[in-house]
Design an enzyme around this catalytic site. Structure first.
Site, PDB file in Angstrom:
ATOM      1  N   TYR A 221       3.727   9.174 -11.604  1.00 52.47           N
ATOM      2  CA  TYR A 221       2.726   8.499 -10.759  1.00 52.47           C
ATOM      3  C   TYR A 221       1.833   7.608 -11.623  1.00 52.47           C
ATOM      4  O   TYR A 221       1.582   6.448 -11.281  1.00 52.47           O
ATOM      5  CB  TYR A 221       1.904   9.557 -10.022  1.00 52.47           C
ATOM      6  CG  TYR A 221       0.974   9.007  -8.964  1.00 52.47           C
ATOM      7  CD1 TYR A 221       1.474   8.579  -7.733  1.00 52.47           C
ATOM      8  CD2 TYR A 221      -0.400   8.924  -9.171  1.00 52.47           C
ATOM      9  CE1 TYR A 221       0.624   8.085  -6.748  1.00 52.47           C
ATOM     10  CE2 TYR A 221      -1.251   8.435  -8.205  1.00 52.47           C
ATOM     11  CZ  TYR A 221      -0.741   8.012  -6.986  1.00 52.47           C
ATOM     12  OH  TYR A 221      -1.584   7.513  -6.018  1.00 52.47           O
TER      13      TYR A 221
ATOM     14  N   ASN B   4       0.802  -1.230   0.000  1.00 52.79           N
ATOM     15  CA  ASN B   4       0.000   0.000   0.000  1.00 52.79           C
ATOM     16  C   ASN B   4       0.834   1.279   0.000  1.00 52.79           C
ATOM     17  O   ASN B   4       0.367   2.310  -0.465  1.00 52.79           O
ATOM     18  CB  ASN B   4      -0.931  -0.035   1.225  1.00 52.79           C
ATOM     19  CG  ASN B   4      -1.592   1.285   1.479  1.00 52.79           C
ATOM     20  OD1 ASN B   4      -2.542   1.649   0.793  1.00 52.79           O
ATOM     21  ND2 ASN B   4      -1.074   2.029   2.446  1.00 52.79           N
TER      22      ASN B   4
ATOM     23  N   ALA C 174       2.540   6.361 -14.561  1.00 52.29           N
ATOM     24  CA  ALA C 174       3.350   5.228 -15.041  1.00 52.29           C
ATOM     25  C   ALA C 174       3.465   4.162 -13.959  1.00 52.29           C
ATOM     26  O   ALA C 174       3.294   2.959 -14.214  1.00 52.29           O
ATOM     27  CB  ALA C 174       4.739   5.714 -15.460  1.00 52.29           C
ATOM     28  N   SER C 175       3.724   4.607 -12.732  1.00 54.98           N
ATOM     29  CA  SER C 175       3.918   3.631 -11.642  1.00 54.98           C
ATOM     30  C   SER C 175       2.634   2.876 -11.357  1.00 54.98           C
ATOM     31  O   SER C 175       2.653   1.654 -11.147  1.00 54.98           O
ATOM     32  CB  SER C 175       4.425   4.337 -10.376  1.00 54.98           C
ATOM     33  OG  SER C 175       3.430   5.147  -9.774  1.00 54.98           O
ATOM     34  N   LYS C 176       1.509   3.577 -11.367  1.00 57.22           N
ATOM     35  CA  LYS C 176       0.246   2.918 -10.994  1.00 57.22           C
ATOM     36  C   LYS C 176      -0.286   2.043 -12.131  1.00 57.22           C
ATOM     37  O   LYS C 176      -0.894   0.997 -11.870  1.00 57.22           O
ATOM     38  CB  LYS C 176      -0.781   3.956 -10.530  1.00 57.22           C
ATOM     39  CG  LYS C 176      -0.379   4.689  -9.251  1.00 57.22           C
ATOM     40  CD  LYS C 176      -0.161   3.742  -8.063  1.00 57.22           C
ATOM     41  CE  LYS C 176       0.032   4.481  -6.756  1.00 57.22           C
ATOM     42  NZ  LYS C 176       0.197   3.581  -5.597  1.00 57.22           N
TER      43      LYS C 176
ATOM     44  N   SER D 250      -4.340   2.893  -8.162  1.00 57.73           N
ATOM     45  CA  SER D 250      -5.008   4.203  -8.180  1.00 57.73           C
ATOM     46  C   SER D 250      -5.877   4.243  -9.429  1.00 57.73           C
ATOM     47  O   SER D 250      -5.670   3.454 -10.365  1.00 57.73           O
ATOM     48  CB  SER D 250      -3.952   5.314  -8.267  1.00 57.73           C
ATOM     49  OG  SER D 250      -4.543   6.560  -8.582  1.00 57.73           O
TER      50      SER D 250
HETATM   51  P1  NAD Z   1      -0.465   8.666   3.009  1.00 62.60           P
HETATM   52  O1  NAD Z   1       0.602   9.598   2.581  1.00 62.60           O
HETATM   53  O2  NAD Z   1      -1.456   9.087   4.026  1.00 62.60           O
HETATM   54  O3  NAD Z   1       0.171   7.278   3.482  1.00 62.60           O
HETATM   55  C1  NAD Z   1       1.222   6.690   2.796  1.00 62.60           C
HETATM   56  C2  NAD Z   1       2.172   6.107   3.815  1.00 62.60           C
HETATM   57  O4  NAD Z   1       3.198   5.405   3.089  1.00 62.60           O
HETATM   58  C3  NAD Z   1       2.880   7.156   4.659  1.00 62.60           C
HETATM   59  O5  NAD Z   1       2.753   6.817   6.042  1.00 62.60           O
HETATM   60  C4  NAD Z   1       4.340   7.100   4.206  1.00 62.60           C
HETATM   61  O6  NAD Z   1       5.271   7.365   5.251  1.00 62.60           O
HETATM   62  C5  NAD Z   1       4.437   5.671   3.707  1.00 62.60           C
HETATM   63  N1  NAD Z   1       5.501   5.468   2.732  1.00 62.60           N
HETATM   64  C6  NAD Z   1       5.738   6.189   1.615  1.00 62.60           C
HETATM   65  N2  NAD Z   1       6.803   5.711   0.975  1.00 62.60           N
HETATM   66  C7  NAD Z   1       7.258   4.653   1.699  1.00 62.60           C
HETATM   67  C8  NAD Z   1       8.335   3.764   1.552  1.00 62.60           C
HETATM   68  N3  NAD Z   1       9.216   3.869   0.535  1.00 62.60           N
HETATM   69  N4  NAD Z   1       8.506   2.792   2.463  1.00 62.60           N
HETATM   70  C9  NAD Z   1       7.649   2.685   3.514  1.00 62.60           C
HETATM   71  N5  NAD Z   1       6.610   3.530   3.707  1.00 62.60           N
HETATM   72  C10 NAD Z   1       6.421   4.496   2.818  1.00 62.60           C
HETATM   73  O7  NAD Z   1      -1.206   8.284   1.658  1.00 62.60           O
HETATM   74  P2  NAD Z   1      -2.419   7.336   1.281  1.00 62.60           P
HETATM   75  O8  NAD Z   1      -3.343   8.143   0.490  1.00 62.60           O
HETATM   76  O9  NAD Z   1      -2.906   6.557   2.449  1.00 62.60           O
HETATM   77  O10 NAD Z   1      -1.647   6.373   0.262  1.00 62.60           O
HETATM   78  C11 NAD Z   1      -1.727   4.958   0.281  1.00 62.60           C
HETATM   79  C12 NAD Z   1      -1.673   4.465  -1.142  1.00 62.60           C
HETATM   80  O11 NAD Z   1      -2.853   4.895  -1.818  1.00 62.60           O
HETATM   81  C13 NAD Z   1      -0.499   4.987  -1.976  1.00 62.60           C
HETATM   82  O12 NAD Z   1       0.041   3.929  -2.736  1.00 62.60           O
HETATM   83  C14 NAD Z   1      -1.150   6.021  -2.886  1.00 62.60           C
HETATM   84  O13 NAD Z   1      -0.442   6.186  -4.091  1.00 62.60           O
HETATM   85  C15 NAD Z   1      -2.506   5.399  -3.096  1.00 62.60           C
HETATM   86  N6  NAD Z   1      -3.577   6.295  -3.542  1.00 62.60           N
HETATM   87  C16 NAD Z   1      -3.962   7.374  -2.790  1.00 62.60           C
HETATM   88  C17 NAD Z   1      -5.034   8.175  -3.222  1.00 62.60           C
HETATM   89  C18 NAD Z   1      -5.573   9.306  -2.405  1.00 62.60           C
HETATM   90  O14 NAD Z   1      -6.445  10.061  -2.903  1.00 62.60           O
HETATM   91  N7  NAD Z   1      -5.168   9.481  -1.167  1.00 62.60           N
HETATM   92  C19 NAD Z   1      -5.665   7.872  -4.438  1.00 62.60           C
HETATM   93  C20 NAD Z   1      -5.217   6.788  -5.176  1.00 62.60           C
HETATM   94  C21 NAD Z   1      -4.191   6.007  -4.718  1.00 62.60           C
END
Ligand code: NAD
Length: 246
Positions: A155, A90, A157-159, A142
């Site tokens: 982003y 995640n 590309a990665s997703k 995502s």
């Molecule tokens: P967030 O920033 O609240 O939480 C992400 C957590 O990941 C943070 O605690 C951060 O410290 C940790 N993290 C980041 N890089 C890391 C690494 N290299 N090693 C270990 N921990 C790491 O964000 P979120 O929204 O909860 O994101 C969770 C996932 O959801 C991500 O993959 C994000 O791309 C994806 N996402 C988020 C949204 C959104 O709207 N919030 C939408 C689509 C996808």
């Protein structure tokens, strides 16, 4: 009895947002949780929310793009709890830059964490799941893994890559009883989106015109992690208020 009774789950990015919500939800459903985050104190806070009578959790400070840190997380699961059933890949970082603004060092960082980190963690987790002949990997992709948009080039590309490897890993690992699926969240109120939540234009066009919550993503993660989704693998589910349906 909880849906994850007796299971052990590693959740990355568990110090915040969706990962924290998954950890708390999985704990309530009976899982023992390994909460991995490079913000180690935040992961520890998450464990404090999970722990209770019969609920165990351990925090690991680690970077999912560092193989030694992945090993440490695996050791916490196997050494501490004796098995691994569920991996939620995640953790991720965002990049809003379009083509003309892309910084290539940051591009590498985004791909290393968001995509390679998912693959590397999965590679190390699978042998432990094979000992039970069963396992579930849930990747947080995502809507940027399903459609394009102006900006967020690395982003996107990665997703898209996460959705792609979800399918490939699902096909490769299915004969061994391991299912692999992805969640494709839309706009969700977490730490990642703090700067955008007051900005118009993100959610008004959704069929359900509001921001999603981390708990709504955790609900899908629970479904995909549990045996309730036993006939589902290689899928990528939008949880986005109807955003990609437009
Ligand atoms: P967030 O920033 O609240 O939480 C992400 C957590 O990941 C943070 O605690 C951060 O410290 C940790 N993290 C980041 N890089 C890391 C690494 N290299 N090693 C270990 N921990 C790491 O964000 P979120 O929204 O909860 O994101 C969770 C996932 O959801 C991500 O993959 C994000 O791309 C994806 N996402 C988020 C949204 C959104 O709207 N919030 C939408 C689509 C996808």
């Amino acid at each position: 009895m909880g849906q994850l009774e007796g299971k052990v789950a590693i959740i990355t990015g568990a110090g915040s947002g969706m990962g924290r919500a998954m950890a708390v939800r999985f704990g309530k459903e009976g899982a023992k949780v390994v909460a991995v985050d490079y913000a180690g104190e935040s992961a520890e806070e998450t464990c404090g929310l999970v722990r209770g009578p019969g609920c165990e959790a351990v925090a690991v400070r680690g970077d999912i793009s560092d193989p030694a840190d992945i090993d440490a997380a695996m050791q916490a699961a196997i050494g501490g709890f004796g098995r691994l059933d569920i991996l939620c890949n995640n953790a991720g970082i965002i990049d809003m830059a379009g083509l003309m603004d892309t910084d290539w060092d940051y591009w590498d960082r985004v791909l290393r964490i968001n995509l390679k980190g998912v693959a590397m963690f999965s590679q190390k987790a699978v042998p432990e799941m094979l000992k039970q002949g069963k396992g579930s990997i849930v990747n947080t992709a995502s809507i940027a893994g399903l459609v394009g948009g102006a900006g967020g080039l690395s982003y996107t590309a990665s997703k898209h890559g996460v959705v792609g490897i979800t399918k490939s890993m699902a096909i490769e690992l299915s004969p061994q009883g391991i299912r692999v699926n992805a969640i494709c969240p839309g706009a969700v109120t977490t730490g990642m989106t703090t700067d955008f939540q007051g900005v118009p234009g993100f959610v008004e066009g959704n069929a359900i015109p509001r921001w999603g919550t981390a708990d709504e993503i955790a609900n899908m993660a629970l479904f995909l992690a549990s045996d309730e989704s036993s006939f589902i693998t290689g899928a990528a589910y939008p949880v986005d208020g109807g955003w990609v349906a437009k």
